[in-house]
Scaffold this active site. Structure first.
Site, PDB file in Angstrom:
ATOM      1  N   GLY A  53       0.803  -1.366  -0.161  1.00 50.47           N
ATOM      2  CA  GLY A  53       0.145  -0.245  -0.051  1.00 50.47           C
ATOM      3  C   GLY A  53       0.886   1.347  -0.087  1.00 50.47           C
ATOM      4  O   GLY A  53       2.149   1.265  -0.426  1.00 50.47           O
ATOM      5  N   SER A  54       0.276   2.381   0.563  1.00 52.29           N
ATOM      6  CA  SER A  54       0.939   3.528   0.421  1.00 52.29           C
ATOM      7  C   SER A  54       2.062   3.569   1.231  1.00 52.29           C
ATOM      8  O   SER A  54       2.072   3.062   2.494  1.00 52.29           O
ATOM      9  CB  SER A  54      -0.030   4.720   0.676  1.00 52.29           C
ATOM     10  OG  SER A  54      -0.730   4.568   1.986  1.00 52.29           O
ATOM     11  N   VAL A  93       0.649   4.904   4.805  1.00 47.04           N
ATOM     12  CA  VAL A  93       0.326   3.971   5.683  1.00 47.04           C
ATOM     13  C   VAL A  93       1.128   2.869   6.332  1.00 47.04           C
ATOM     14  O   VAL A  93       1.427   2.518   7.336  1.00 47.04           O
ATOM     15  CB  VAL A  93      -1.098   3.195   5.188  1.00 47.04           C
ATOM     16  CG1 VAL A  93      -1.405   2.041   5.982  1.00 47.04           C
ATOM     17  CG2 VAL A  93      -2.153   3.995   4.883  1.00 47.04           C
ATOM     18  N   GLY A  94       1.999   2.616   5.306  1.00 46.26           N
ATOM     19  CA  GLY A  94       3.251   1.765   5.620  1.00 46.26           C
ATOM     20  C   GLY A  94       3.976   2.155   6.745  1.00 46.26           C
ATOM     21  O   GLY A  94       4.402   1.384   7.794  1.00 46.26           O
ATOM     22  N   GLU A 118       5.527  -3.560   0.720  1.00 42.83           N
ATOM     23  CA  GLU A 118       5.634  -3.177  -0.626  1.00 42.83           C
ATOM     24  C   GLU A 118       4.914  -1.620  -0.739  1.00 42.83           C
ATOM     25  O   GLU A 118       3.754  -1.626  -0.497  1.00 42.83           O
ATOM     26  CB  GLU A 118       5.034  -3.972  -1.535  1.00 42.83           C
ATOM     27  CG  GLU A 118       5.722  -5.273  -1.302  1.00 42.83           C
ATOM     28  CD  GLU A 118       6.893  -5.665  -2.300  1.00 42.83           C
ATOM     29  OE1 GLU A 118       7.479  -4.618  -2.795  1.00 42.83           O
ATOM     30  OE2 GLU A 118       7.320  -6.804  -2.348  1.00 42.83           O
ATOM     31  N   CYS A 131       1.819   1.222  -8.636  1.00 44.40           N
ATOM     32  CA  CYS A 131       3.278   1.904  -7.844  1.00 44.40           C
ATOM     33  C   CYS A 131       4.132   1.971  -8.735  1.00 44.40           C
ATOM     34  O   CYS A 131       5.171   2.645  -8.395  1.00 44.40           O
ATOM     35  CB  CYS A 131       3.215   0.659  -6.523  1.00 44.40           C
ATOM     36  SG  CYS A 131       3.407  -0.951  -7.241  1.00 44.40           S
TER      37      CYS A 131
END
Ligand code: NAP
Ligand code: MG
Length: 490
Positions: A235-236, A239-240, A257, A291
């Site tokens: 995800g982003s 948020v990571g 990722e 991405c």
């Protein structure tokens, strides 16, 4: 529509311990067709109690699953792949409607997910131990790879099926069990249908569980859950970071990722027409919402006029519409908020001197393929992940400057370059700082057996694919065996 005629026992349900059940976290949410806004189904909202149940099921199933022979684990994965083959049209149709993608992307996703399963099936029988030397006479050192345990998988909405499968399949192959939390825009192809496929293929109860609900509630709770050993997050980067903090505090293994800011570099010896075709694909496929989308076109001055004109012409020819009904080049962007965010990046860049060459308009969620010139570092379109069909062009004078700009970003997922000289391309690629670099091809490539992943703000933990999955989804255990008597001073 194909999925409506199928059994839909999964609609609006969680999948825990081998059965579909209601969520007790509140009213179910709606699953919408992105192009029309019409309702495709619903998703259950998991409570903390539901999540606990899912984690308990995964925990108690794990030792038995790991103890099965590799043949049994591999067989299940192959059976899921075969079920996907039989249901390929239904799955592709669901992806078209739920993600708003053209059929080609949906078919790619189904096919690539099958490849993940076949690759992982092969992984199940790979050697998972080594004998390593010892300095001590008579000692046998065995280094085993053992399953991590319970893996929490959190996935985004853009490629929900493959991004779930690329973690679930190797995790299961190596003896782990899984609790999956798909994105709330795509709980059907990201979760419910995955559960249905595994269930139909005969997965033992508890090895895969699906919990739906918001990231802020269910996602965070999964990342923090004391009985989850590892979080695999796609995800982003934003948020990571949050999951990294929560999961780190709980001392879990983390695999992330994250986002990207890919450059597509056009060197001065490139075939400009071919470069514009690959560049257009890199920025516009699936509405630019990946991405590995080309976020920056870095073009050498001597070919810039020709490249700008060629990519703008390709953008002009593209059609935008409902991918379920019409033969279009691209479909809708995922949501109004994503559209507004991307449009604000464009507006902010125009205010700082960027110039629209083509597009720049939208109708509802249908955003015209857009080419923007005179984009410079510091502008929002250049610095941030766009996630819409917008191709910003930055003109440079030298190859050195192209390389410097390519590398000057906190992200490091993928970059690509186009050149007439492969040797020059290789020399350039070897100085690029990213997990993946492609010469004379798109930024947007993936294969099940190659390591996919990024550096810096684009990733943490490792890589997805082939050999790298052994590293991701196992821990090591050193067992030593002393075959002669040892003497200690006590
Ligand atoms: P996102 O907003 O980061 O959400 C991803 C997942 O995390 C969703 O399931 C989301 O649930 C959940 N989530 C949100 N907030 C959370 C929190 N605080 N704790 C735990 N989970 C949380 O990303 P997205 O908008 O779905 O996807 C786009 C992003 O993914 C882009 O940045 C893109 O570059 C990246 N991406 C990376 C890769 C890669 O391989 N590197 C591949 C594809 C996409 P909800 O949906 O319920 O909010
Ligand atoms: Mg989000």
């Amino acid at each position: 529509m194909a999925i409506e005629t199928e059994r839909r026992r999964w609609d609006g349900k969680l999948y825990i311990d081998g059965s579909f059940s209601d969520g007790s976290g509140g009213e179910p949410g709606g699953v919408l067709e992105k192009a029309t806004g019409s309702r495709l189904g619903s998703y259950a909202v998991a409570s903390g109690e539901d999540l606990d149940r899912a984690v308990r099921a995964a925990r108690s199933a794990q030792p038995g699953w790991a103890a099965r022979s590799y043949e049994e684990r591999a067989l299940l994965l192959r059976q899921v792949a075969r079920a996907m083959e039989e249901r390929a049209d239904e799955l592709a149709d669901a992806i078209v409607r739920e993600t708003g993608s053209i059929r080609g992307k949906a078919q790619y996703e189904v096919h690539a997910s099958q490849n993940e399963l076949y690759e992982a099936a092969g992984l199940a029988s790979r050697a998972t131990a080594q004998i390593v030397p010892s300095a001590n006479t008579g000692k046998l050192n065995i280094v085993q790879r053992i399953p991590v345990g319970v893996v929490g998988v959190i996935t985004p909405w853009n490629f929900p099926l493959i991004l779930g499968m690329r973690a679930i399949a190797p995790a299961l192959a190596l003896g782990n069990t899984v609790v999956l939390k798909p994105a709330s825009y795509t709980p059907m192809t990201g979760g419910q249908l995955l559960a249905d496929l595994f269930e139909t293929a005969g997965a033992p109860a508890g090895i895969i569980n699906v919990v739906t609900g918001s990231g802020a509630d269910v996602g965070v709770a999964l990342a923090a859950h004391p009985d989850v050993d590892m979080i695999h997050f796609t995800g982003s980067s934003e948020v990571g970071r949050e999951i990294g903090a929560v999961g780190g505090r709980a001392l879990k293994k983390l695999s992330m990722e994250l986002g990207g800011n890919a450059a597509f570099v056009v060197l001065d010896d490139a075939d400009v027409d071919l470069a514009s075709m690959v560049g257009a694909w890199s920025s516009f496929h699936y509405q630019g919402q990946t991405c590995i989308t080309a976020n920056r076109h870095i073009v050498m001055r001597s070919v810039a006029d020709a490249y700008r004109a060629a990519i703008a012409e390709r953008a002009r020819r593209m059609t935008v519409g409902d991918p379920a009904g019409d033969d279009v080049s691209i479909g809708p962007v995922i949501s109004e908020s994503q559209r507004d965010r991307a449009h604000a990046l464009l507006q902010g860049s125009l205010e700082q001197g960027a110039r629209i060459v083509e597009g720049g308009t939208y109708d509802g969620l249908f955003y015209r393929p857009t080419v923007v010139d005179e984009v410079r570092p510091g502008m929002p379109l250049y610095d941030q992940e766009i996630f819409a069909p917008i191709a910003p062009i930055t003109v440079v004078d030298t190859e050195e400057e192209a390389l410097r700009l390519t590398n000057e970003t906190p992200y490091g997922l993928v970059n690509a370059l186009y050149t007439g000289d492969l040797d020059r391309g290789l020399r350039f690629a070897e100085r690029v700082r990213s997990g993946m670099v492609h010469i004379n091809d798109s930024t947007a490539l993936d294969e099940a057996h190659v390591p996919f992943g990024g550096l810096g703000a684009s990733g943490m933990g490792g890589r997805s694919g082939g050999e790298a999955n052994l590293e991701e989804f196992t821990e090591r255990r050193w067992i030593s065996l002393q075959r002669t008597t040892v003497h200690y001073p006590y």
